[in-house]
Design an enzyme around this catalytic site. Structure first.
Site, PDB file in Angstrom:
ATOM      1  N   ILE A  64       0.830  -1.203   0.000  1.00 20.72           N
ATOM      2  CA  ILE A  64       0.000   0.000   0.000  1.00 20.72           C
ATOM      3  C   ILE A  64       0.866   1.256   0.000  1.00 20.72           C
ATOM      4  O   ILE A  64       1.887   1.315   0.686  1.00 20.72           O
ATOM      5  CB  ILE A  64      -0.923  -0.013   1.236  1.00 20.72           C
ATOM      6  CG1 ILE A  64      -1.891  -1.218   1.166  1.00 20.72           C
ATOM      7  CG2 ILE A  64      -1.718   1.286   1.364  1.00 20.72           C
ATOM      8  CD1 ILE A  64      -2.634  -1.481   2.476  1.00 20.72           C
ATOM      9  N   CYS A  65       0.462   2.274  -0.768  1.00 17.93           N
ATOM     10  CA  CYS A  65       1.080   3.593  -0.745  1.00 17.93           C
ATOM     11  C   CYS A  65       2.539   3.545  -1.206  1.00 17.93           C
ATOM     12  O   CYS A  65       2.818   3.202  -2.345  1.00 17.93           O
ATOM     13  CB  CYS A  65       0.924   4.187   0.663  1.00 17.93           C
ATOM     14  SG  CYS A  65       1.351   5.929   0.810  1.00 17.93           S
ATOM     15  N   ILE A  66       3.489   3.840  -0.332  1.00 17.04           N
ATOM     16  CA  ILE A  66       4.911   3.839  -0.685  1.00 17.04           C
ATOM     17  C   ILE A  66       5.531   2.450  -0.553  1.00 17.04           C
ATOM     18  O   ILE A  66       6.626   2.206  -1.059  1.00 17.04           O
ATOM     19  CB  ILE A  66       5.698   4.856   0.200  1.00 17.04           C
ATOM     20  CG1 ILE A  66       7.131   5.096  -0.330  1.00 17.04           C
ATOM     21  CG2 ILE A  66       5.738   4.386   1.649  1.00 17.04           C
ATOM     22  CD1 ILE A  66       7.196   5.792  -1.666  1.00 17.04           C
TER      23      ILE A  66
END
Length: 221
Positions: A135-137
């Site tokens: 998720i995300c980075i």
């Protein structure tokens, strides 16, 4: 039969640890879907501590495992205790902790390395053909886990995407409410706050990621 999911946290707070909203949305959706969850985190010092009110670095030290316990309400174990054989899938929420504590991507970019314990666990899931959600980075870890050619999404920041490409990953554009999937590797990713403007947008993508990861755990049932 409910599935057992391992979640790796990286501290507590977007600027120096796990993104709290992303982590809570992940844990909430897993619980809503009836999954059994165990959180893990490395027992190491954070890279640094950031004042989340001012954005300034603070002259103190905090421990990633201890800080992760804030999100997990104390129910978190040292990642040394994690065994991929005991779980059906792995999910890693974002926050700068993924790029500062689980790895040094925030400092070294494409030349980064991943915490050995984190990498060993993630590689064990990959080698066993078990689903992983990033998720995300946290998709910044994908090429280190799977090697060149892995497909994932990480938002639309030009420098971040370029670093991913240099590491050998294949970046896929993806809306915040959606997911990208590398079907061959059973890797699911979503941009979350790399693109999201609010918690509702972010929740849409994370919920889809969790749902898809759980679907993939049932493929061999």
């Amino acid at each position: 039969m409910s599935k057992k999911i391992a979640v790796i946290l990286s501290g507590c707070g977007v600027y120096d640890g796990a993104e709290i909203q992303e982590s809570v949305i992940t844990l909430l959706r897993l619980d809503q879907r009836g999954a059994q969850v165990q959180c893990f985190a490395p027992d190491i010092p954070q890279l640094h501590v950031v004042n989340h009110l001012t954005g300034e670095e603070m002259p103190e030290s905090r421990n990633v495992l201890v800080e992760s316990a804030r999100i997990a309400r104390g129910e978190v174990k040292d990642i040394k205790q994690a065994n991929a054989e005991e779980f059906d899938a792995l999910i890693v929420p974002g926050g700068f902790g993924a790029a500062k504590n689980l790895s040094d991507f925030a400092v070294k970019g494409a030349e980064c390395s991943v915490n050995p314990q984190v990498l060993a666990l993630a590689e064990a899931f990959a080698e066993a053909g078990k689903p992983v959600g990033l998720i995300c980075i946290s998709p910044a870890l994908a090429a280190k886990i799977y090697g060149p050619g892995v497909t994932c999404t990480i938002g639309n920041d030009t420098d971040t995407v370029a670093a991913l490409d240099k590491m050998g990953a294949s970046h896929q554009e993806c809306a915040v409410e959606d997911i990208a999937e590398d079907t061959a590797r059973k890797l699911v990713s979503t941009p979350a706050y790399m693109l999201g403007k609010n918690i509702s947008e972010v929740a849409s993508g994370i919920n889809k990621l969790v749902d898809r990861v759980l679907e993939l755990t049932h493929e061999n049932d």
